[in-house]
Design a protein around this motif. Structure first.
Motif: not given
Length: 101
Positions: A43-52
């Motif tokens: 749930a707290d995985a880092e994603l780049d803005a486009d992927t999120e």
């Protein structure tokens, strides 16, 4: 643009998870957290803005499809809404008259 099926090596059945398969019945989650969980990520995985943005966009229809199985909190101020699985331990409260006006 549509592409022929023959362009793809593999085709899998489209599977929508049930809320209880993804969410802990005792926890509440933001849309972004649910989006990650539906992708098999923490749930707290880092994603780049486009992927999120992309995984959140895929999550909204899932939330709508499972609305009868979910509860949401009453957000305060700029806080996000949190979603959780309906449980027998804590039934949803009644929405007060005029609350959606």
């Amino acid at each position: 643009m549509p592409r022929p099926k023959d362009d793809f090596e593999t085709l899998y059945p489209y599977r929508l998870y049930e809320p209880r398969e993804v969410l802990d019945e005792e926890m509440m989650y933001t849309v972004s957290e649910i989006a990650r969980l539906l992708q098999g990520l923490p749930a707290d995985a880092e994603l780049d803005a486009d992927t999120e943005d992309r995984v959140v966009a895929w999550t909204i229809p899932w939330l709508m499809k499972h609305a009868d199985e979910l509860v949401i909190n009453d957000p305060v101020g700029d806080e996000p809404g949190y979603f959780g699985v309906v449980s027998e331990d804590r039934e949803p409260d009644e929405i007060p008259e005029g609350a959606d006006e």
